[in-house]
Every structure is written in structure tokens, then in C-alpha cells.
Motif scaffolding. Structure first.
Motif, PDB file in Angstrom:
ATOM      1  N   GLY A 107       0.806  -1.214   0.000  1.00 20.30           N
ATOM      2  CA  GLY A 107       0.000   0.000   0.000  1.00 20.30           C
ATOM      3  C   GLY A 107       0.837   1.261   0.000  1.00 20.30           C
ATOM      4  O   GLY A 107       0.542   2.217  -0.738  1.00 20.30           O
ATOM      5  N   ARG A 108       1.886   1.287   0.820  1.00 20.52           N
ATOM      6  CA  ARG A 108       2.692   2.513   0.916  1.00 20.52           C
ATOM      7  C   ARG A 108       3.502   2.753  -0.359  1.00 20.52           C
ATOM      8  O   ARG A 108       3.587   3.878  -0.854  1.00 20.52           O
ATOM      9  N   LEU A 109       4.107   1.706  -0.912  1.00 26.34           N
ATOM     10  CA  LEU A 109       4.897   1.883  -2.132  1.00 26.34           C
ATOM     11  C   LEU A 109       4.011   2.228  -3.316  1.00 26.34           C
ATOM     12  O   LEU A 109       4.379   3.054  -4.164  1.00 26.34           O
ATOM     13  N   GLN A 110       2.836   1.606  -3.391  1.00 27.59           N
ATOM     14  CA  GLN A 110       1.929   1.928  -4.480  1.00 27.59           C
ATOM     15  C   GLN A 110       1.457   3.375  -4.363  1.00 27.59           C
ATOM     16  O   GLN A 110       1.352   4.093  -5.356  1.00 27.59           O
ATOM     17  N   GLY A 111       1.191   3.813  -3.139  1.00 30.30           N
ATOM     18  CA  GLY A 111       0.815   5.208  -2.938  1.00 30.30           C
ATOM     19  C   GLY A 111       1.928   6.158  -3.323  1.00 30.30           C
ATOM     20  O   GLY A 111       1.697   7.196  -3.951  1.00 30.30           O
ATOM     21  N   LEU A 112       3.156   5.805  -2.964  1.00 29.48           N
ATOM     22  CA  LEU A 112       4.305   6.632  -3.341  1.00 29.48           C
ATOM     23  C   LEU A 112       4.494   6.644  -4.847  1.00 29.48           C
ATOM     24  O   LEU A 112       4.760   7.692  -5.456  1.00 29.48           O
ATOM     25  N   ARG A 113       4.335   5.467  -5.492  1.00 31.79           N
ATOM     26  CA  ARG A 113       4.477   5.383  -6.944  1.00 31.79           C
ATOM     27  C   ARG A 113       3.429   6.251  -7.648  1.00 31.79           C
ATOM     28  O   ARG A 113       3.713   6.899  -8.658  1.00 31.79           O
ATOM     29  N   GLU A 114       2.208   6.289  -7.111  1.00 32.35           N
ATOM     30  CA  GLU A 114       1.142   7.058  -7.748  1.00 32.35           C
ATOM     31  C   GLU A 114       1.247   8.554  -7.460  1.00 32.35           C
ATOM     32  O   GLU A 114       0.799   9.373  -8.261  1.00 32.35           O
ATOM     33  N   SER A 115       1.848   8.915  -6.347  1.00 30.63           N
ATOM     34  CA  SER A 115       1.924  10.333  -5.981  1.00 30.63           C
ATOM     35  C   SER A 115       3.140  11.035  -6.568  1.00 30.63           C
ATOM     36  O   SER A 115       3.182  12.263  -6.641  1.00 30.63           O
ATOM     37  N   SER A 116       4.142  10.274  -7.003  1.00 33.68           N
ATOM     38  CA  SER A 116       5.368  10.864  -7.545  1.00 33.68           C
ATOM     39  C   SER A 116       5.749  10.181  -8.848  1.00 33.68           C
ATOM     40  O   SER A 116       5.887   8.960  -8.888  1.00 33.68           O
TER      41      SER A 116
END
Length: 556
Positions: A107-116
């Protein structure tokens, strides 16, 4: 000490055992131009960050390093960055079992990938427990299937350093259990291997000096049988052969008599490096900068894609002055140190080999026959004689890696110089109002593989071409018009547009693309970043495509 010339940094950067004191002597005075490497962490990164600038500056990747506060929650960023680094001590998540930890990390890496949109690097878990192996296997799979990501392999580093990897005594002082040796090696891995692999144009060719570089001795004085192939020089030549096998183009650039060099490679069967490994022979008494230019023309690549090996600092300095874009290794220390530098040189050893690497050499060798045909036949007969097949694909998700390679590597035929990231290309492939056309080329002489890409979006009833890149390997075959026209024809039908708009920008080396656009549109192209609107005639285009002696295939 302020060392301004990267050639003088070589010993410190490529040493078998890194020395913080020697690295701290290197203080590159270079602007970061707003580039930011942002670090999300839950333990200290400062010992890595303090030594990272020399590694980055060596290949021109200098950036400010923005280290976030200690944060086990891995909060998402709120501002843009050039690259994202995730630096976690996974032992701090002991309250979670392995499946829970992976689920949280997903969840955290996917969120980071989508936000940046920036390339994303995550350090894996050092150690050999089942929990760490499971976590690292998942991270490896995630990286291979997620665009614009890479793993900083601390697990492999821990295996290599053994007992030197941790230094528990320093934890209270530095904020991390990692030893100084681990931090230094992590900085080198990140600065010389991972970030240039994600951000820098790849090195495509190596220009190699002969005397005191490939062997010990001087050919003109010692003769072909008198120069000495030491064991260290043999290992260097073996390494060059392995690079050639990976698709790196090799050129000999030497001040010698041509006949002597031909005799050398004919008689020295003990040399691992043999004539079939060499694609360009530049042997003369002229300048080596001129020789590299000739090699670049023969290999159909830019001089900025070259790495130059020479034992003479004067020669290196002269080339550096004339061709500052050429990368260099000083081979005058020892063959062992030259080999060490080659093994870690930025943007040389790519983590992902493309299909183009495997076919580039055969395609280049076929150019001699193509050039001969072009000189004696008119354009249509020339194309007919080649038996050209152009294969087009619309939004091929499986080709993401090659599409990224075309965007970042193509300099001469690149209209907008957008340098799209893997994530940006993935967005094109998925969006309903945008499309990518990927082009492959083959003829009876060789398979050239992936050679072009066109990126388009619909704006009202206009088809906007936001990027158009064609590999230099396809240039000179009189195919640019048919490649672009057929791609446009398909997109105009698919997206139901009436006019076309090309976005273009003037860069240091993309004049061939701008000249093509001017001729294609029959209008001058301004020097300013701009756009060019063209009318569209479906009937005329159909007649043009039908008249070309080229086989066209669309795949789904």
C-alpha cells in the motif's frame, strides 16, 4: 582539496575498498539545477548522503539530497522530486508478521508510486532469515513489474561484506546499525549504478586506445609480437569482450600505422579481443577527438554515447576539451584499476538488457550493403531491393521498457525531447484519450527491432503529437515519411480527428528531426519551442502508403 576534473576522482571512486577520507577530498563545485533526491527513511541516511555527491557528479547527476524525518509510516510526499529513495530498517516492524508487513508495504509503495512520477529506489532487507528472503523476493518481483523502480540490494552487500556490514557500536552516534563500509558501498551502488541506470542516457560504445591500454608496450617500437599481454590485460580484454557480447559497440582509436594494427590483430591469437569484436577502426595520426567523431558516424550514434579509454592524460584532456560530452577512463594507473572502473562505470552496465542490445551489431554490419545499394539505386528501387517490413503496434504494454529506451536514448530524431519516464509512458498506455504507436523495422539484411515511437493525445478534433522519436539506426533508409504517415493514418482513424499538431523543441542535437518536420510540412521550423498544425487528406495519404514498396503490418 577541490578536485575539478573527474579523471582525478577515479582512484577514490572505483577503489576496491572505499575510503571516506579520500572521498571527502572530492568537492565537486557543480550546480544541482533544482534536482532533488528525496529520501523517506526510518533510520539514518546521513552517512550515505554525505558521501553521495562525488558519485553523482562523476556522471552529471548532481542533485540536492532532501532527507525526511524519521518516519515508520512512510508518509507520502507533497512536492516533486527527481528521484525517490526509500530507506527502511525492516526490523522496526517486528509487530507485523511477514504477510502483514508485505501488505502494508504494498500500500505505501503503491501510494508513493502514484503520488510521484520520479524513479523510485527502495533498499531491501539485509540478512538471510526466511522473513527477509520472502520480503526481498516480493520486492524483486514488485520492482520488475512496476515502471521506474529499482532495488538497492543491501542483502547482496551484506553477503559480500560479511562481518563488516554492521557496526552496532556506532548506532547511538550515527542513528543506524550499518557500518561505515556499508554506507560507503551503498552510496556507490546508488550513485554509480542505480540512479544513472534510471536517469542517465546509456553508454552505447567504447573507444579504446591500444598501447599501454590493451597490452603493455608500444606497437610501433616493440612490434606485434613484442607487446606483452599480461594476465591483468587479459582480464581487461575479457571484460571488453563480454561488453561486446551485451551489445556495447567497440571502436579502436589509436595513433599507429594501420598496417601494424592489422598485423597485430592477425598474429596475436592469444588476445581475447579479436577483430570480430571491433565495429570501427580509427587508426591514424590525427586527433583522437576526430577519430571518435568518425567512429560515431560509422556506428550511427552520438559522441555523447561514447566512453573513451586511454593511458595518456594529454589525449584524454584534448578529447575532453573538444568533446566534453564523451565519458572517460584514465587507463594509465594499471589494467587492474581500468577493469575496476569499467565494472562500475555509470550507465554502462544496464540492469535490463533490451532486444536492441542483441541485434545492434548485426544491424550495423548490414549498413555497408545498404549504403552501397542507396548509392546506385533510385529511392523506390532502393526500398524495393531491401524488402522492408514495418510492424506497428498500438499501446503495447509489453513494450514499456523498449519505449522508455527509445525516448531517453534518441537524440537526433526526437521532436520534443520529452525524455518520458516509464511511469509517464505507462500513463499513455492506459489512458483512453492518449495513444502510443510503437514501430519495428526489418529488411532482408537484418532485423533492426524497435526503432520508433509516436505519442499522441486528442484535443477537440486535433491529434496532438506530443513526442516522436526514431532511432538513428533507422535513419538514412528513406523510411521516416512512411513510418510517421502510417502511424498518423491509424491514429486519425482511431481517434476520429481532422487536423494534426506536432509539438517540437530545438535541442543541441535534434536538428535532423526538425529538418524532417520542415520538409514534411513544407514550412520553415522556428528556433523557439513551438507547435505546427497540418491539414489531413485521407485519400492522399492512402495513395502515398499504397505506392510505397514497403510491407506494413499492424499487430494487436
Amino acid at each position: 582539496m577541490i578536485a575539478l576534473n573527474p579523471l582525478s576522482w577515479q582512484k577514490a571512486l572505483f577503489a576496491d575498498r572505499l575510503n571516506r577520507f579520500e572521498l571527502m577530498k572530492i568537492r565537486p563545485v557543480v550546480p544541482t539545477d533544482g534536482k532533488i533526491i528525496r529520501v523517506s527513511r526510518n533510520h539514518s541516511f546521513e552517512q550515505v548522503a554525505s558521501i553521495l555527491p562525488p558519485f553523482l557528479a562523476f556522471w552529471g547527476g548532481q542533485a540536492d539530497i532532501a532527507i525526511g524525518g524519521y518516519d515508520d509510516s512512510l508518509a507520502l510526499p507533497s512536492s516533486p522530486a527527481t528521484a525517490e529513495v526509500v530507506w527502511l530498517d525492516f526490523d522496526r516492524y517486528g509487530q507485523l508478521d511477514t504477510d502483514q508487513l508485505i501488505a502494508w508495504l504494498v500500500g505505501r509503495l503503491q501510494g508513493l508510486r502514484e503520488s510521484s512520477p520520479a524513479p523510485l529506489v527502495i533498499a531491501n532487507a539485509p540478512g538471510d532469515s526466511e522473513r527477509r528472503r520472502t520480503l526481498n523476493d516480493w520486492l524483486d518481483t514488485w520492482s520488475k513489474t512496476t515502471p521506474g523502480t529499482a532495488i538497492l540490494d543491501l542483502a547482496a552487500l551484506a553477503e559480500r561484506l560479511g562481518s563488516r556490514f554492521y557496526d552496532e557500536r556506532r548506532t547511538s552516534l550515527t542513528g543506524t546499525r550499518l557500518s561505515d563500509a556499508s554506507c560507503l558501498e551503498a552510496a556507490r551502488m546508488l550513485g554509480l549504478q542505480i540512479l544513472p541506470d534510471l536517469l542517465a542516457p546509456p553508454i552505447k560504445a567504447i573507444a579504446i586506445d591500444l598501447d599501454h591500454t590493451l597490452y603493455s608496450g608500444v606497437l610501433g617500437e616493440d612490434g606485434p609480437l613484442g607487446v606483452l599481454l599480461t594476465e591483468a590485460h587479459r582480464k581487461l580484454q575479457d571484460l571488453l569482450c563480454s561488453l561486446a557480447d551485451r551489445g556495447i559497440l567497440l571502436a579502436i582509436v589509436s595513433r599507429n600505422e594501420r598496417e601494424d594494427v592489422e598485423t597485430l590483430f592477425r598474429e596475436r591469437s592469444d588476445f581475447p579481443l579479436q577483430p570480430h569484436h571491433i565495429l570501427s577502426w580509427q587508426v591514424s595520426w590525427g586527433s583522437k577527438a576526430a577519430a571518435i567523431r568518425k567512429a560515431a558516424a560509422e556506428l550511427r550514434i552520438g559522441t555523447d554515447a561514447f566512453l573513451f579509454l586511454d593511458d595518456n592524460l594529454g589525449e584524454l584532456t584534448a578529447v575532453q576539451s573538444d568533446l566534453p560530452e564523451v565519458k572517460m577512463i584514465f587507463a594509465g594507473f594499471s589494467p587492474e584499476e581500468t577493469t575496476a572502473a569499467l565494472l562500475r562505470f555509470p550507465a554502462l552496465w544496464r540492469s535490463k538488457r533490451s532486444e536492441t542490445d542483441a541485434i545492434r551489431v548485426a544491424d550495423l554490419k548490414a549498413n555497408t550493403e545498404r549504403d552501397t545499394l542507396a548509392q546506385r539505386l533510385d529511392p523506390l528501387d532502393y526500398l524495393k531491393s531491401l524488402g522492408v517490413t514495418l510492424t506497428f503496434a498500438l499501446d503495447p504494454r509489453e513494450d514499456l521498457g523498449r519505449l522508455h529506451e527509445i525516448s531517453t536514448k534518441t537524440n537526433q530524431f526526437n521532436l520534443s525531447l520529452a525524455r518520458l519516464s516509464e511511469l509517464q509512458i505507462a500513463n499513455y498506455l492506459e489512458a483512453s484519450d492518449r495513444h502510443v504507436v510503437h514501430v519495428r523495422l526489418a529488411d532482408r539484411l537484418s532485423d533492426s527491432g524497435s526503432i520508433g515511437a509516436l505519442y499522441a493525445r486528442r484535443e477537440a478534433d486535433t491529434l496532438v503529437i506530443e513526442e516522436l522519436s526514431i532511432s538513428c539506426r533507422a535513419m538514412g533508409r528513406m523510411l521516416e515519411n512512411i513510418i510517421v504517415t502510417e502511424a498518423l493514418r491509424h491514429l486519425m482513424e482511431t481517434m476520429r480527428c481532422k487536423t494534426i499538431r506536432f509539438i517540437h523543441r530545438v535541442g543541441p542535437r535534434n536538428q535532423p528531426a526538425l529538418c524532417w518536420l520542415g520538409a514534411y510540412a513544407q514550412t520553415p521550423i522556428s528556433d523557439a519551442p513551438s507547435m505546427l498544425d497540418l491539414p489531413w487528406s485521407g485519400d492522399y495519404v492512402d495513395q502515398f502508403v499504397t505506392a510505397m514498396p514497403v510491407r506494413i503490418v499492424w499487430v494487436t
